[in-house]
Structures are given as structure tokens and as C-alpha cells.
Design a protein around this motif. Sequence first.
Motif, PDB file in Angstrom:
ATOM      1  N   MET A  28     -21.206  33.106 -47.805  1.00  0.00           N
ATOM      2  CA  MET A  28     -21.550  31.692 -47.821  1.00  0.00           C
ATOM      3  C   MET A  28     -22.904  31.455 -47.137  1.00  0.00           C
ATOM      4  O   MET A  28     -23.689  30.654 -47.611  1.00  0.00           O
ATOM      5  CB  MET A  28     -20.443  30.909 -47.129  1.00  0.00           C
ATOM      6  N   LEU A  29     -23.126  32.162 -46.029  1.00  0.00           N
ATOM      7  CA  LEU A  29     -24.411  31.997 -45.335  1.00  0.00           C
ATOM      8  C   LEU A  29     -25.565  32.542 -46.163  1.00  0.00           C
ATOM      9  O   LEU A  29     -26.682  32.029 -46.083  1.00  0.00           O
ATOM     10  CB  LEU A  29     -24.349  32.688 -43.970  1.00  0.00           C
ATOM     11  N   GLY A  30     -25.295  33.569 -46.964  1.00  0.00           N
ATOM     12  CA  GLY A  30     -26.335  34.113 -47.838  1.00  0.00           C
ATOM     13  C   GLY A  30     -26.773  33.111 -48.892  1.00  0.00           C
ATOM     14  O   GLY A  30     -27.954  33.001 -49.224  1.00  0.00           O
ATOM     15  N   ILE A  31     -25.820  32.365 -49.430  1.00  0.00           N
ATOM     16  CA  ILE A  31     -26.143  31.333 -50.423  1.00  0.00           C
ATOM     17  C   ILE A  31     -26.940  30.209 -49.775  1.00  0.00           C
ATOM     18  O   ILE A  31     -27.919  29.714 -50.346  1.00  0.00           O
ATOM     19  CB  ILE A  31     -24.853  30.805 -51.075  1.00  0.00           C
ATOM     20  N   ALA A  32     -26.531  29.812 -48.570  1.00  0.00           N
ATOM     21  CA  ALA A  32     -27.272  28.764 -47.857  1.00  0.00           C
ATOM     22  C   ALA A  32     -28.698  29.224 -47.558  1.00  0.00           C
ATOM     23  O   ALA A  32     -29.650  28.441 -47.656  1.00  0.00           O
ATOM     24  CB  ALA A  32     -26.543  28.388 -46.573  1.00  0.00           C
ATOM     25  N   ALA A  33     -28.860  30.499 -47.213  1.00  0.00           N
ATOM     26  CA  ALA A  33     -30.203  31.031 -46.955  1.00  0.00           C
ATOM     27  C   ALA A  33     -31.048  30.997 -48.224  1.00  0.00           C
ATOM     28  O   ALA A  33     -32.231  30.636 -48.181  1.00  0.00           O
ATOM     29  CB  ALA A  33     -30.106  32.450 -46.412  1.00  0.00           C
ATOM     30  N   ALA A  34     -30.440  31.344 -49.361  1.00  0.00           N
ATOM     31  CA  ALA A  34     -31.183  31.327 -50.624  1.00  0.00           C
ATOM     32  C   ALA A  34     -31.621  29.910 -50.980  1.00  0.00           C
ATOM     33  O   ALA A  34     -32.749  29.702 -51.455  1.00  0.00           O
ATOM     34  CB  ALA A  34     -30.319  31.912 -51.735  1.00  0.00           C
ATOM     35  N   VAL A  35     -30.766  28.934 -50.747  1.00  0.00           N
ATOM     36  CA  VAL A  35     -31.117  27.543 -51.026  1.00  0.00           C
ATOM     37  C   VAL A  35     -32.264  27.096 -50.127  1.00  0.00           C
ATOM     38  O   VAL A  35     -33.216  26.443 -50.584  1.00  0.00           O
ATOM     39  CB  VAL A  35     -29.887  26.636 -50.855  1.00  0.00           C
ATOM     40  N   LEU A  36     -32.207  27.467 -48.846  1.00  0.00           N
ATOM     41  CA  LEU A  36     -33.288  27.085 -47.934  1.00  0.00           C
ATOM     42  C   LEU A  36     -34.600  27.768 -48.296  1.00  0.00           C
ATOM     43  O   LEU A  36     -35.671  27.164 -48.185  1.00  0.00           O
ATOM     44  CB  LEU A  36     -32.901  27.403 -46.493  1.00  0.00           C
ATOM     45  N   PHE A  37     -34.545  29.032 -48.753  1.00  0.00           N
ATOM     46  CA  PHE A  37     -35.767  29.706 -49.193  1.00  0.00           C
ATOM     47  C   PHE A  37     -36.359  28.997 -50.407  1.00  0.00           C
ATOM     48  O   PHE A  37     -37.571  28.849 -50.520  1.00  0.00           O
ATOM     49  CB  PHE A  37     -35.495  31.168 -49.537  1.00  0.00           C
ATOM     50  N   PHE A  38     -35.494  28.539 -51.317  1.00  0.00           N
ATOM     51  CA  PHE A  38     -35.983  27.830 -52.495  1.00  0.00           C
ATOM     52  C   PHE A  38     -36.621  26.498 -52.114  1.00  0.00           C
ATOM     53  O   PHE A  38     -37.672  26.136 -52.645  1.00  0.00           O
ATOM     54  CB  PHE A  38     -34.835  27.617 -53.489  1.00  0.00           C
ATOM     55  N   ILE A  39     -35.998  25.793 -51.182  1.00  0.00           N
ATOM     56  CA  ILE A  39     -36.581  24.522 -50.716  1.00  0.00           C
ATOM     57  C   ILE A  39     -37.920  24.769 -50.037  1.00  0.00           C
ATOM     58  O   ILE A  39     -38.886  24.033 -50.251  1.00  0.00           O
ATOM     59  CB  ILE A  39     -35.593  23.797 -49.780  1.00  0.00           C
ATOM     60  N   ALA A  40     -37.997  25.828 -49.221  1.00  0.00           N
ATOM     61  CA  ALA A  40     -39.271  26.159 -48.565  1.00  0.00           C
ATOM     62  C   ALA A  40     -40.339  26.505 -49.600  1.00  0.00           C
ATOM     63  O   ALA A  40     -41.503  26.124 -49.459  1.00  0.00           O
ATOM     64  CB  ALA A  40     -39.067  27.319 -47.603  1.00  0.00           C
ATOM     65  N   PHE A  41     -39.927  27.207 -50.662  1.00  0.00           N
ATOM     66  CA  PHE A  41     -40.872  27.534 -51.727  1.00  0.00           C
ATOM     67  C   PHE A  41     -41.371  26.272 -52.421  1.00  0.00           C
ATOM     68  O   PHE A  41     -42.567  26.138 -52.703  1.00  0.00           O
ATOM     69  CB  PHE A  41     -40.221  28.477 -52.742  1.00  0.00           C
ATOM     70  N   LEU A  42     -40.455  25.349 -52.710  1.00  0.00           N
ATOM     71  CA  LEU A  42     -40.873  24.112 -53.373  1.00  0.00           C
ATOM     72  C   LEU A  42     -41.815  23.288 -52.505  1.00  0.00           C
ATOM     73  O   LEU A  42     -42.795  22.722 -53.002  1.00  0.00           O
ATOM     74  CB  LEU A  42     -39.649  23.276 -53.746  1.00  0.00           C
ATOM     75  N   ILE A  43     -41.525  23.223 -51.195  1.00  0.00           N
ATOM     76  CA  ILE A  43     -42.407  22.479 -50.291  1.00  0.00           C
ATOM     77  C   ILE A  43     -43.789  23.117 -50.265  1.00  0.00           C
ATOM     78  O   ILE A  43     -44.811  22.435 -50.303  1.00  0.00           O
ATOM     79  CB  ILE A  43     -41.797  22.418 -48.877  1.00  0.00           C
ATOM     80  N   ASN A  44     -43.812  24.440 -50.233  1.00  0.00           N
ATOM     81  CA  ASN A  44     -45.096  25.144 -50.177  1.00  0.00           C
ATOM     82  C   ASN A  44     -45.837  25.062 -51.511  1.00  0.00           C
ATOM     83  O   ASN A  44     -47.051  24.842 -51.537  1.00  0.00           O
ATOM     84  CB  ASN A  44     -44.858  26.600 -49.786  1.00  0.00           C
TER      85      ASN A  44
END
Length: 58
Positions: free
Chosen positions: A1-17
Motif C-alpha cells: 500500500m505504501l508503494g502505491i502511495a509513493a508512486a502516486v506522490l512521484f507522479f504528482i511531483a512529476f506533474l508539478i515539475n
Amino acid sequence: MLGIAAAVLFFIAFLINAADLSTNEVFASVNVMLIGLTLLALHVAGVGSGLQARPRRR
């Protein structure tokens, strides 16, 4: 579950960048990425993996 949350946060960070959005300092791309790395490290360490089976004692 934490791995999925990490992937979502990486995607959000990518979109912001990638979109070059101006956010406040709390939701900056690097901060979101660091939270994702923290969640990924917790996932790899085994936190949140559920209950572990105990061996029976005889």
C-alpha cells in the motif's frame, strides 16, 4: 500500500515539475518527491505489510 502511495506522490511531483506550476513551499516538487521516497523506504522496510505469521511453538 505504501508503494502505491509513493508512486502516486512521484507522479504528482512529476506533474508539478513538468507543468512548472507555482506552488507554496510545502507542496513544491522536491518536497512531494521526498515524501514519496520516505513512503517507498517504509514500504521496502516492511512497514504496513500486514501481520506476519508466527511460527508455532511446541
